[in-house]
Design an enzyme around this catalytic site. Sequence first.
Site, PDB file in Angstrom:
ATOM      1  N   ASP A 322       1.701  -7.720 -30.846  1.00  0.00           N
ATOM      2  CA  ASP A 322       0.699  -8.933 -31.099  1.00  0.00           C
ATOM      3  C   ASP A 322      -0.236  -9.851 -30.114  1.00  0.00           C
ATOM      4  OD1 ASP A 322       2.083 -11.868 -31.998  1.00  0.00           O
ATOM      5  OD2 ASP A 322       3.345 -11.374 -30.558  1.00  0.00           O
ATOM      6  N   LYS A 323       0.172 -11.040 -30.235  1.00  0.00           N
ATOM      7  CA  LYS A 323      -1.110 -12.002 -29.206  1.00  0.00           C
ATOM      8  C   LYS A 323      -0.109 -12.400 -28.577  1.00  0.00           C
ATOM      9  CE  LYS A 323      -3.188 -15.676 -30.189  1.00  0.00           C
ATOM     10  NZ  LYS A 323      -3.076 -16.552 -28.903  1.00  0.00           N
TER      11      LYS A 323
END
Length: 622
Positions: A322-323
């Site tokens: 995920d960012k």
Amino acid sequence: MIRTDPVHPRLTIGAAYRRFGPRLLVGIALLSLVLGGWFWWHGEAGSSNLTWTLGTLPVLLALFGQIIASLRRGDVGLDVVAALSMSAALAFGETLAGNVVALMYAGGQLLESFAEARARREITELLGRVAFTTMRYCGDTLEEVPIATIRQGDRLLVRQGDVVPVDGHVADGVAVLNLSALTGESIPKSLSRGGEVLSGSTLVGAAFDLIASRPAAESTYAGIVRLVEAAQASKSPMARLADRYAIGFLALTISIAAVTWLASGDPIRALAVLVVATPCPLILAVPVAIISGISRTAKSGILVKDGAALEALAHVRTAILDKTGTLTRGRPTITAIRTGERFTDKEVLGLAASLDQASAHVMATSLIQAATDAGLMLLPPAEIAELPGKGIEGTVGRRRVAIGGDTYVRNRSTGGHMLLHELDNHDGVQSVAVAVDGFVAGVILLQDQLRDDARTTLDALRAAGIERIILASGDMTHIAQKVGRSLGVDEILGDLTPEGKVVAVRREAATRPVMMVGDGVNDAPALAAADVGVAMGARGAAASSEAASVVLLVDELYPLSTALGIARRTRTIALQSVFIGLGLSIVGMIVAAFGYLPPVQGALLQEAIDVAVILNALRALR
């Protein structure tokens, strides 16, 4: 739920045996061996045989009890070989060999308990740090209360030497904390007013006041304790695989012993085969190595929930990350403040942060932290009206303030609209407008920064054997692409819903084992769907930590590559112990079958192999 009183577990019969039984049996077997040797030296063969028999029987009876208990659970283990060798030794009059086997078996049990205790030490220390009471302010006085009664917003006094009982923020003073129990970092960390404090850390500086941000049962350390307890109760697939190998090895042992007896007509040779067949490479080495690996990761600030997760981590070839909150800090920082002619940067930030004290938005936290770091005095807001996802307005002092996006602020102001052109969201920059008394006073620009260790972590993951790295983000695609290109990932996926992340995980899992790394509630389904789910537990949502099989206890990404290396090394060490130990045992059985290894020497060889494989398994601690 966190317990509010110390626990004094009752010593059950089973627990008492596990604690004292191996020592008692070793003492009996050793005493009888020495006493029988004294009788034999003085020519009293009958007394020596009787003594050795009496020293063997207690171990044999305890062993039969363990075998019966295992059979009731549906397990067939290699303890049967030890029982057969002791029984056959007594039946064929080889009482010395029987006593030696009994001593070696009891010694192996004692060595196993010592090895597991040594391996579990790091994670067991976590369980001993649960605070039961704390000092809470009640008006102008302090009262000692159970931590289960603490609620969000309570003001607590943390004294020097105390373990922080709940997550919270520094209200007054400077908190100097030892985070080694959570992160493995030995250098204390200093936090000023507004700094986030994690439960489970120890105060090594002067006392300070803490504002609880969540109840004890929902705090970081409570979650860690629950995960540790689950990890200690687990059994890994490798250990279950070893159980299946054990059945095959048992059949091989009995077959070689039977063929030896039939071919030679000498039951002593068959007894020697049984004596030298050691179960420890399978029944001891694997669990000791797995527990050692879990303990080693805990010392590095990584909680692996069970042995299955550690083994799965060793097989991972694709990483999906995920960012926001994973590759980035998850908390935007101010990059610039554009102001109108009537206002200064500090005025705009101070008014915005004062109003945002009433908001739970992630940007509100960033503005408050920035204002606190700048030494600004925040005023209490009043007459609050918030439109979730759009903006918030209220009164700060004698001024009417509104914060939000273009449309929200434009509708609540009559001048200064030229500044609203700064609100365009591009290249990952986010912005909010601030209106004061009906006039746009300024625009605050924020950006979620990459973690300092993001690039080095991805390089370390590739060096550790990760072949494919994917960035999967719920942010707009162009923002995800900017971050992904700067990190050199293999694929970039943006605008993903939680369901979209699950689809991405399942697509990759069809070709190779997948690890998913995330921190938010929206990541929980993907974490659960992956072969290995890794949660950023220090700041992440509780749902992600519950769904994940690995939790990073420190707010850093780099320990992920450490965990991967530990997992792969642990698996290698476990397999080494199994195959080397079994190989030596099979060679010993063949030598015994041809009459070159008498029962007593076979028992001594068995113990040497047992010690070697357990010591090898403990290398996973290093």
